[in-house]
Design a protein around this motif. Structure first.
Motif, short mmCIF file in Angstrom:
data_model
loop_
_atom_site.label_atom_id
_atom_site.label_comp_id
_atom_site.label_asym_id
_atom_site.label_seq_id
_atom_site.Cartn_x
_atom_site.Cartn_y
_atom_site.Cartn_z
N TYR A 11 -36.75 -32.83 -17.79
CA TYR A 11 -37.04 -33.17 -19.19
C TYR A 11 -38.54 -33.10 -19.49
O TYR A 11 -38.95 -33.10 -20.65
CB TYR A 11 -36.51 -34.56 -19.53
CG TYR A 11 -35.03 -34.68 -19.26
CD1 TYR A 11 -34.14 -33.71 -19.71
CD2 TYR A 11 -34.52 -35.75 -18.54
CE1 TYR A 11 -32.78 -33.80 -19.45
CE2 TYR A 11 -33.16 -35.86 -18.29
CZ TYR A 11 -32.30 -34.88 -18.75
OH TYR A 11 -30.96 -34.97 -18.49
N TYR A 17 -36.31 -26.66 -21.50
CA TYR A 17 -35.09 -27.40 -21.84
C TYR A 17 -34.58 -26.93 -23.21
O TYR A 17 -33.39 -26.66 -23.40
CB TYR A 17 -35.37 -28.92 -21.86
CG TYR A 17 -34.17 -29.70 -22.32
CD1 TYR A 17 -33.24 -30.17 -21.40
CD2 TYR A 17 -33.93 -29.91 -23.68
CE1 TYR A 17 -32.10 -30.85 -21.83
CE2 TYR A 17 -32.80 -30.57 -24.11
CZ TYR A 17 -31.90 -31.04 -23.18
OH TYR A 17 -30.77 -31.69 -23.62
N GLU A 49 -31.90 -40.90 -33.43
CA GLU A 49 -31.51 -40.24 -32.18
C GLU A 49 -32.18 -40.91 -30.99
O GLU A 49 -33.36 -40.69 -30.72
CB GLU A 49 -31.84 -38.75 -32.16
CG GLU A 49 -31.33 -38.13 -30.84
CD GLU A 49 -31.45 -36.62 -30.72
OE1 GLU A 49 -31.92 -35.97 -31.65
OE2 GLU A 49 -31.07 -36.10 -29.65
N ALA A 51 -32.95 -41.05 -27.07
CA ALA A 51 -33.03 -40.02 -26.02
C ALA A 51 -33.06 -38.62 -26.63
O ALA A 51 -32.25 -37.76 -26.29
CB ALA A 51 -31.88 -40.17 -25.02
N CYS A 52 -34.03 -38.39 -27.50
CA CYS A 52 -34.06 -37.16 -28.30
C CYS A 52 -34.55 -35.95 -27.52
O CYS A 52 -34.39 -34.81 -27.97
CB CYS A 52 -34.93 -37.36 -29.52
SG CYS A 52 -36.65 -37.80 -29.09
N GLY A 53 -35.20 -36.16 -26.36
CA GLY A 53 -35.69 -35.04 -25.56
C GLY A 53 -36.65 -34.16 -26.35
O GLY A 53 -37.54 -34.65 -27.06
N ARG A 56 -34.56 -30.86 -30.37
CA ARG A 56 -33.95 -29.70 -31.05
C ARG A 56 -33.10 -30.17 -32.23
O ARG A 56 -33.13 -29.58 -33.31
CB ARG A 56 -33.16 -28.85 -30.05
CG ARG A 56 -32.11 -29.58 -29.34
CD ARG A 56 -31.51 -28.95 -28.11
NE ARG A 56 -30.45 -29.84 -27.66
CZ ARG A 56 -29.21 -29.80 -28.10
NH1 ARG A 56 -28.85 -28.86 -28.94
NH2 ARG A 56 -28.32 -30.67 -27.69
N ASP A 72 -37.59 -41.43 -27.03
CA ASP A 72 -37.29 -41.00 -25.66
C ASP A 72 -38.32 -41.69 -24.76
O ASP A 72 -39.31 -42.25 -25.25
CB ASP A 72 -37.43 -39.47 -25.56
CG ASP A 72 -36.65 -38.87 -24.40
OD1 ASP A 72 -35.60 -38.25 -24.63
OD2 ASP A 72 -37.10 -39.02 -23.23
N ASP A 98 -37.24 -47.11 -24.69
CA ASP A 98 -36.15 -47.03 -23.71
C ASP A 98 -34.83 -47.31 -24.43
O ASP A 98 -34.72 -48.31 -25.15
CB ASP A 98 -36.41 -48.09 -22.63
CG ASP A 98 -35.57 -47.83 -21.40
OD1 ASP A 98 -34.38 -47.48 -21.55
OD2 ASP A 98 -36.11 -47.97 -20.29
N MET A 99 -33.85 -46.44 -24.22
CA MET A 99 -32.58 -46.63 -24.94
C MET A 99 -31.72 -47.73 -24.34
O MET A 99 -30.73 -48.16 -24.93
CB MET A 99 -31.79 -45.33 -24.99
CG MET A 99 -31.29 -44.84 -23.67
SD MET A 99 -30.21 -43.44 -23.88
CE MET A 99 -30.32 -42.70 -22.26
N SER A 117 -26.90 -37.89 -22.27
CA SER A 117 -28.06 -38.77 -22.12
C SER A 117 -27.60 -40.19 -21.77
O SER A 117 -28.24 -40.89 -20.97
CB SER A 117 -28.88 -38.84 -23.40
OG SER A 117 -29.16 -37.56 -23.87
C1 SAM Z 1 -29.81 -34.39 -21.62
S1 SAM Z 1 -31.35 -34.80 -22.37
C2 SAM Z 1 -30.84 -34.86 -24.06
C3 SAM Z 1 -31.94 -34.61 -25.04
C4 SAM Z 1 -31.46 -34.44 -26.49
N1 SAM Z 1 -30.68 -35.57 -26.94
C5 SAM Z 1 -30.66 -33.17 -26.65
O1 SAM Z 1 -29.47 -33.25 -26.96
O2 SAM Z 1 -31.23 -32.11 -26.47
C6 SAM Z 1 -31.51 -36.47 -21.88
C7 SAM Z 1 -32.73 -37.20 -22.41
O3 SAM Z 1 -32.59 -38.59 -22.11
C8 SAM Z 1 -33.88 -39.11 -21.89
N2 SAM Z 1 -33.73 -40.42 -21.24
C9 SAM Z 1 -33.24 -40.70 -20.02
N3 SAM Z 1 -33.22 -42.02 -19.81
C10 SAM Z 1 -33.73 -42.60 -20.94
C11 SAM Z 1 -33.94 -43.94 -21.35
N4 SAM Z 1 -33.63 -44.97 -20.54
N5 SAM Z 1 -34.43 -44.17 -22.58
C12 SAM Z 1 -34.74 -43.13 -23.42
N6 SAM Z 1 -34.56 -41.84 -23.08
C13 SAM Z 1 -34.05 -41.58 -21.86
C14 SAM Z 1 -34.55 -38.05 -21.06
O4 SAM Z 1 -35.96 -38.18 -21.04
C15 SAM Z 1 -34.05 -36.79 -21.77
O5 SAM Z 1 -34.95 -36.37 -22.75
#
Ligand code: SAM
Length: 261
Positions: A11, A17, A49, A51-53, A56, A72, A98-99, A117
């Protein structure tokens, strides 16, 4: 001689990604809008959103006129997203959070979190904390669209997926492999191999991380602990809004529509 792969956080390479998942984005955004119209008891204007990464979907929904707040924990992904919004002259509010547990005012009409996520939350407590935090940030009648893979009880534990996407001069090939599956501890380990071909160079990266496992029954049980959210319907990653499915052990990729009571 082959190119040695460099260990990197998957990520933390948000451009790659983003390229890897670019084909999914329009269909996902269409589905989200269709779900907002069909399941939310209120008009959906403001969305969240977790965990928006790379963002996109943040960019796509901002482009379609929604007010988006996204967060995120991955700083490089957030920087990438902010730059991208600025470049495209789009507005969204982007935070580091943190989610697992977060506190936002209850102003959102909908929230969404697709593509596994949620499974980064490795304990029942963290997953429950997340669902409660989302419920607390939604207005009554608002919805949460939550997508992740389930593990059917008789599923093969050996899974490998490979796909290639291209943007401009950059071609990204992702190989995703399940390394280990521990049903008792409900953890699987994933390895991502990334092959990036540019105009002048080729690079390889890899990352490994754990994800929490869910069967349909385990997710139902978790949901039972969050009374503010009711399960409206479930879909799969084909995103066919007119074809809701039954939540059974046969379902392996699930998109849940949860509504704030
Ligand atoms: C599979 S990606 C999904 C990104 C975006 N939602 C998408 O659909 O493209 C997972 C995301 O979860 C985030 N993530 C993992 N653990 C997290 C947490 N505890 N709190 C917030 N974000 C987190 C990662 O940094 C990553 O960007």
């Amino acid at each position: 001689m082959g190119i040695r792969p460099i260990r990197a956080t998957w990520y933390g390479l948000p451009r790659y990604y983003d390229i890897a998942f670019q084909s999914e984005t329009p269909a996902e955004a269409d589905f989200l809008e269709a779900a907002f119209r069909r399941y939310a008891a209120i008009e959906v204007r403001r969305v969240l959103e977790p965990a928006c990464g790379s963002g996109r979907l943040v960019c796509e929904l901002a482009r379609r006129g929604y007010g988006v707040v996204a967060f995120d924990t991955c700083r490089p992904a957030l920087t990438y997203l902010r730059r991208r919004l600025a470049r495209r002259k789009l507005m969204a509010h982007v935070l580091a959070a943190d989610m697992n547990r977060f506190c936002l005012p209850p102003v959102f009409d909908a929230a969404y979190n697709t593509f596994d996520s949620f499974r980064h939350l490795l304990s029942e407590e963290a997953a429950r904390g997340h669902l409660r935090s989302v419920a607390d940030s939604l207005r009554p009648g608002g919805i949460y669209v939550l997508g992740f893979h389930l593990l059917p009880p008789d599923a093969s534990e050996h899974c490998i997926e490979r796909w290639t996407e291209r943007r401009g001069q950059t071609t990204v090939t992702v190989t995703l492999r399940v390394l280990t599956t521990d049903r008792r501890r409900r953890i699987e380990h994933i390895r991502i191999n990334l092959l990036v071909r540019g105009r002048h160079s080729t690079r390889r990266y890899f990352d490994e991380f754990p994800l929490r496992l869910y069967t349909a029954r385990q997710f139902r049980r978790l949901l039972g602990q969050v009374p503010h959210l009711e399960l409206c319907d479930v879909f799969d990653f084909w995103y066919e809004i007119d074809r809701p499915l039954r939540l059974t052990d046969e379902l392996s990729d699930a998109v849940f529509i949860l509504r704030r009571r």
